[in-house]
Design an enzyme around this catalytic site. Structure first.
Site, PDB file in Angstrom:
ATOM      1  N   GLU A 129       0.837  -1.211   0.000  1.00 36.85           N
ATOM      2  CA  GLU A 129       0.000   0.000   0.000  1.00 36.85           C
ATOM      3  C   GLU A 129       0.866   1.253   0.000  1.00 36.85           C
ATOM      4  O   GLU A 129       0.533   2.249  -0.635  1.00 36.85           O
ATOM      5  CB  GLU A 129      -0.930   0.007   1.223  1.00 36.85           C
ATOM      6  CG  GLU A 129      -1.940  -1.131   1.247  1.00 36.85           C
ATOM      7  CD  GLU A 129      -2.935  -1.070   0.103  1.00 36.85           C
ATOM      8  OE1 GLU A 129      -2.505  -1.142  -1.062  1.00 36.85           O
ATOM      9  OE2 GLU A 129      -4.144  -0.969   0.366  1.00 36.85           O
ATOM     10  N   THR A 182      -5.247   6.548  -5.714  1.00 35.33           N
ATOM     11  CA  THR A 182      -5.395   6.844  -4.284  1.00 35.33           C
ATOM     12  C   THR A 182      -4.468   7.986  -3.882  1.00 35.33           C
ATOM     13  O   THR A 182      -4.860   8.879  -3.114  1.00 35.33           O
ATOM     14  CB  THR A 182      -5.092   5.577  -3.447  1.00 35.33           C
ATOM     15  OG1 THR A 182      -6.029   4.571  -3.821  1.00 35.33           O
ATOM     16  CG2 THR A 182      -5.220   5.838  -1.969  1.00 35.33           C
TER      17      THR A 182
HETATM   18  N1  HSE Z   1      -8.293   4.705   3.332  1.00 33.53           N
HETATM   19  C1  HSE Z   1      -7.735   4.757   2.013  1.00 33.53           C
HETATM   20  C2  HSE Z   1      -8.109   6.086   1.397  1.00 33.53           C
HETATM   21  C3  HSE Z   1      -8.305   3.632   1.198  1.00 33.53           C
HETATM   22  O1  HSE Z   1      -9.290   6.424   1.445  1.00 33.53           O
HETATM   23  O2  HSE Z   1      -7.251   6.790   0.883  1.00 33.53           O
HETATM   24  C4  HSE Z   1      -7.791   3.572  -0.205  1.00 33.53           C
HETATM   25  O3  HSE Z   1      -8.420   2.494  -0.880  1.00 33.53           O
END
Ligand code: HSE
Length: 308
Positions: A129, A182
């Site tokens: 991530e 993201t």
């Molecule tokens: N919590 C993260 C965001 C999830 O909202 O940026 C990304 O899938």
């Protein structure tokens, strides 16, 4: 002991409206497939990647870096070859990177005889991530590994809590065919929130967790509100307000942005309502001319699983 595993790695919905970076849930109806093979050769190699145009260099691939994090923490002398069959579109907001990074570390751990705990696997997968979004968030990788709903109570130290899923809870996800990275959708967020918004948000987060424990569908529905992130990110998603309106009119308990978008999720009581909600959402995109995918899914309570 086996030398090779073929696995299903579930898609996930992160944030779930009121739980930015801390809440997530795994889905049944959509996910990637991977084949992981033990090799005498050291290191990690992505030997096949089908379905999406993503890098196969180990250090540029989320499964590669997550796998290297696991290797660095153990004493295994060999390595692994990884094949990835992507069914989840990159940048769709349903945990594409998390599926690949968790699949890699889960299968590697299984093939090595489970030397690492689930929490350690979450930590290795979070490196994927970090590569994908610049931030090592755990709200997609935790549900992919644990199954069901998970709450990241704390990041330092990492503390992940499994939350039960009411039997009749179904998710409907619509993915407008645009890609939102993201990393980009995090850049537009404010870094400070008001105390007033905080009070509303943690009230809803507590309400949602309580609703899931009590199988109280009304409480789940009225807790699916996001005062902080949705008002900003929804601007990036075509037809968001209209989709949300029709989903609620069709009987959804609540509706919001899936992860960092552009997918939109809703929860419903029962599959029939979840399908109806999907039909209503589709109509909006058909009218405004946006291509889409729709998934209706039961909650996946098991996480990653071996197939074949
Ligand atoms: N919590 C993260 C965001 C999830 O909202 O940026 C990304 O899938």
């Amino acid at each position: 002991m086996k030398n090779e595993l073929k696995i299903f790695c579930p898609a996930t919905i992160a944030n779930i409206s009121c739980g930015f970076d801390v809440l997530g849930v795994a889905l049944d109806a959509v996910g990637d497939e991977m084949v992981i093979r033990k090799t005498a050769e050291k290191g990690i190699r992505i030997t096949k990647l089908e379905g999406q145009d993503l890098p196969t260099e180990t250090l540029q691939n989320v499964a590669g870096v997550a796998g290297l994090a696991l290797l660095a923490a153990g004493d295994y002398e060999g390595g692994f070859d990884i094949e990835i069959y992507k069914k989840i579109k990159a940048g769709s907001g349903i945990g594409s990177s998390a599926a690949s990074s968790t699949g890699a570390v889960w299968a590697m751990n299984t093939l090595l005889g489970n030397p690492f705990s689930s929490l350690e696997l979450v930590q290795f997968a979070m490196e994927g991530e970090r590569l994908a979004s610049g931030v090592a968030h755990a709200d997609n990788v935790a549900p992919a590994l644990f199954g069901g709903f998970t709450l990241v109570r704390s990041y330092a130290p990492l503390d992940v809590i499994s939350i039960p899923s009411p039997d009749a809870l179904y998710a409907t996800v619509i993915h407008p065919q645009i890609e939102v990275k993201t990393s980009d959708s995090r850049k537009i967020l404010k870094t400070n929130i008001t105390l007033q918004d905080g009070i509303k948000q943690w009230g809803n987060l507590g309400g949602l967790v309580a609703g899931l424990f009590k199988s109280d569908y009304d409480l789940i529905g009225r807790s699916l509100v996001d005062h902080i992130v949705e008002p900003i990110r929804s601007i990036l998603i075509p037809g968001f307000d209209q989709i949300k309106k029709v989903a609620l009119e069709a009987g959804a308990l609540g509706c919001g942005i899936s992860g960092s978008g552009p997918s939109i999720f809703s929860f419903s009581k029962g599959e029939e309502t979840a399908v109806k909600v999907g039909e209503a959402m589709k109509e909006v995109y058909q009218k405004i001319g946006v291509n889409y995918d729709v998934h209706v899914s039961k909650i996946n309570t098991k996480g990653i699983k071996i197939i074949d």
